[in-house]
Design a protein around this motif. Structure first.
Motif, PDB file in Angstrom:
ATOM      1  N   LEU A   1       0.862  -1.177   0.000  1.00  0.00           N
ATOM      2  CA  LEU A   1       0.000   0.000   0.000  1.00  0.00           C
ATOM      3  C   LEU A   1       0.900   1.229   0.000  1.00  0.00           C
ATOM      4  CD1 LEU A   1      -2.829  -0.774   2.603  1.00  0.00           C
ATOM      5  CD2 LEU A   1      -2.985  -0.826   0.105  1.00  0.00           C
TER       6      LEU A   1
ATOM      7  N   PHE B   1      -3.194   2.559   6.611  1.00  0.00           N
ATOM      8  CA  PHE B   1      -1.904   1.875   6.694  1.00  0.00           C
ATOM      9  C   PHE B   1      -1.898   0.879   7.850  1.00  0.00           C
ATOM     10  CE2 PHE B   1       1.643   4.450   4.391  1.00  0.00           C
ATOM     11  CZ  PHE B   1       0.986   4.252   3.183  1.00  0.00           C
TER      12      PHE B   1
ATOM     13  N   VAL C   1       3.536  -1.175   3.807  1.00  0.00           N
ATOM     14  CA  VAL C   1       3.047   0.179   3.553  1.00  0.00           C
ATOM     15  C   VAL C   1       4.229   1.128   3.421  1.00  0.00           C
ATOM     16  CG1 VAL C   1       0.924  -0.310   4.820  1.00  0.00           C
ATOM     17  CG2 VAL C   1       2.821   0.820   5.993  1.00  0.00           C
TER      18      VAL C   1
END
Length: 292
Positions: A208, A227, A237
């Protein structure tokens, strides 16, 4: 059930502490003086946070960001205890609404007085079900500044959540004119930034990503919570400096904000993008259940 709830802070800054930090007032009555610099110059900062079952969400993160924005504008330090008390009290009066929000506004006050103004307004949330499920269409707009301009141009207050939102609203109107639901800013040299009222989240494989806050964008409280959710799902993340091409390379895209939460992007500049409905549903369930 109240449609709107308003609390005015009697002492919004640490220098003016009082035994009564706020008072409830009629939200339809006359409250703001016309000489308040919020009205005449947009000289102030604000925060908006979601409310679920009468509890304000991510209060700590929003109050911390309010203080950071105030410092960037050289406003007096906000009294965190007073803002927290007003926020919690307003949210509690919205308990009968399935979803609501509170907006905290902190201004330099009436011109010439040297006394800041502050209030917390609570209202029921609009219905964002369609945006969260079917998704939104987005257009990319040039913000007109290079991606590394924030450090060189601190007087532009990039990264502060100020009341001066005319440009942001103009960007949303431009998106509507182009047949889209929302906009995404890029720098003049082609790097991804943020939406007018949101942060960008991308998924690429098991990662992400979001644009780095060093680019002068507002650090997102909802993005930070996303996150945390991603980490719990075993994803990596990262904050990165991303070019426009990253939108085309992503497996999924979202715009994140405190009230709408996660809106999957189904098209960028008219080009369809994949929507991960299952991940989006789980992410939104997590965001709607978050607490202070």
């Amino acid at each position: 059930m109240p449609a709107n709830v308003l609390a005015v802070l009697t002492a919004p800054d640490v220098g003016g502490r009082t035994s009564e930090p706020f008072r409830f007032v009629d939200p339809d009555g006359a409250v703001l003086q016309v000489r308040d610099l919020a009205a005449t110059r947009g000289d102030g900062v604000f925060e908006t946070m979601g409310v679920g079952a009468g509890r304000a969400q991510a209060v700590d993160a929003h109050l911390a960001r309010l203080a950071r924005s105030a410092a960037m504008l050289e406003l007096p330090e906000p009294d965190e205890a007073a803002w927290r008390a007003a926020t919690v009290a307003v949210a509690e009066r919205l308990a009968e609404h399935a979803e609501a929000f509170v907006k905290l506004v902190y201004t330099r006050g009436v011109e010439g007085t040297g006394r800041p103004t502050g209030w917390v307004l609570g209202s029921p949330s609009p219905d964002h079900a369609a945006a969260r499920t079917t998704g939104i269409d987005v257009v990319v707009l040039d913000r007109g500044l290079a991606h590394d301009s924030a450090a060189e141009l601190p007087w532009l207050l990039q990264g502060a959540k100020t009341l001066s939102y005319a440009v942001n609203m103009a960007a949303l109107r431009e998106a509507k004119r182009r047949g889209a639901d929302d906009a995404l800013f890029v720098s003049s040299d082609g790097f991804l930034l943020e939406g007018p009222t949101s942060n960008l989240l991308l998924r690429r494989g098991d990662r992400l990503l979001t644009p780095a806050t060093s680019l002068g964008i507002l650090a997102g409280t909802t993005q930070a919570e996303a996150f945390e959710f991603g980490r719990a799902q075993g994803l990596t993340v990262a904050y990165e400096v991303l070019t426009r091409e990253a939108l085309d390379e992503a497996d999924a895209l979202w715009l994140l904000s405190s009230v709408r939460n996660a809106a999957p992007v189904r098209a960028v500049d008219g080009v369809a993008r994949p929507v991960d409905a299952e991940f989006t549903a789980r992410l939104n369930a997590h965001l709607l259940a978050r607490r202070a």
